[in-house]
Design an enzyme around this catalytic site. Structure first.
Site, PDB file in Angstrom:
ATOM      1  N   ASP A 169       0.833  -1.204   0.000  1.00 44.92           N
ATOM      2  CA  ASP A 169       0.000   0.000   0.000  1.00 44.92           C
ATOM      3  C   ASP A 169       0.865   1.250   0.000  1.00 44.92           C
ATOM      4  OD1 ASP A 169      -1.873   2.060   0.559  1.00 44.92           O
ATOM      5  OD2 ASP A 169      -3.151   0.648   1.642  1.00 44.92           O
ATOM      6  N   HIS A 200      -2.813  -0.552  -2.515  1.00 48.22           N
ATOM      7  CA  HIS A 200      -4.040   0.100  -2.071  1.00 48.22           C
ATOM      8  C   HIS A 200      -5.134  -0.092  -3.124  1.00 48.22           C
ATOM      9  CE1 HIS A 200      -5.988   3.194   0.453  1.00 48.22           C
ATOM     10  NE2 HIS A 200      -6.525   3.644  -0.674  1.00 48.22           N
TER      11      HIS A 200
END
Length: 232
Positions: A169, A200
């Site tokens: 992420d 993400h």
């Protein structure tokens, strides 16, 4: 599916919620909490998925105090992202949590509801789902790639939470992930699931970071978690 409006608890006005009903009732409910792009086509599709699993799905418009009806496209270019970040930066999280509680309370008392209500949020919504576990009376909370959770883990949880973390992420770096895991380690109300090799928004169907394997695994765990805490 219908859109309903609810009165804000602070008297500031009324806000819209996208509502999708399951085929059978009575049913528990899930408040679906938006990304920074508003209650857009992706959030509405998630509501369809939640309802197909047998839950009442209700997605409140959290940006109504700034720009009601926001629907931005995360793959629509820099302009869409600039608008989304401006709205996020102007978002009052305390008032947003109050609106989430309003949606929870409404869902609890709806015709056809069992009275059990959880939350499920993504990105900004993932943060707000975690905050819902700390500051609302929801009975289950699912956080997908929530941002800034490392700054929240010090406060106690009121309800159970399942936190999905994307290993790669770009908005939640390794040190933040380590702080989240350390802060929740041993907490019986918290479950942390790290999804290897994904970025993400890995569960945003059709998005540039979508990963079908991770999204399917996370979806299964989320379904099991919600059924365990809310019933079927």
């Amino acid at each position: 599916m219908p859109e309903i409006t609810l009165d804000a608890a602070d008297g500031a006005g009324r806000f819209a919620c996208h509502l999708v009903l399951p085929k059978a009732n009575p049913a528990p409910a899930v408040v679906v909490i938006q990304e920074i792009f508003g209650v857009n086509a992706n959030m509405r599709a998630i509501c369809d998925w939640v309802a197909a699993m047998g839950f009442i799905a209700l997605a409140p418009d959290l940006f109504w105090r700034q720009q009601p009806g926001t629907q931005l496209d995360p793959d629509g270019g820099q302009g869409q992202w600039e608008k989304a970040f401006a709205l996020m930066n102007g978002f009052d999280q305390d008032k947003g949590l109050m609106d989430i509680q309003t949606a929870i309370t409404h869902a609890r008392g709806m015709a056809g509801s069992t009275g059990k209500v959880g939350t499920m949020g993504f990105c900004l919504g993932g943060r707000m789902a975690f905050k819902a576990a700390q500051g609302t009376d929801s009975e289950a909370n699912v956080s997908y790639y929530g941002v800034g959770l490392d700054g929240l883990v010090g406060a106690p949880l009121r309800g159970p939470v399942l936190a999905h973390i994307a290993e790669k992420d770009k908005f939640v770096p390794p040190e933040a992930q380590a702080a989240i895991k350390a802060g929740l380690d041993g907490n019986p109300l918290a479950t942390v699931m790290v999804h290897p090799g994904v970025d993400h928004a890995f569960a945003r169907i059709g998005g540039h970071s979508y990963d079908a394997r991770a999204a399917t695994i996370a979806g299964g765990r989320s379904a099991e978690f919600l059924v365990r805490h809310l019933g079927g």
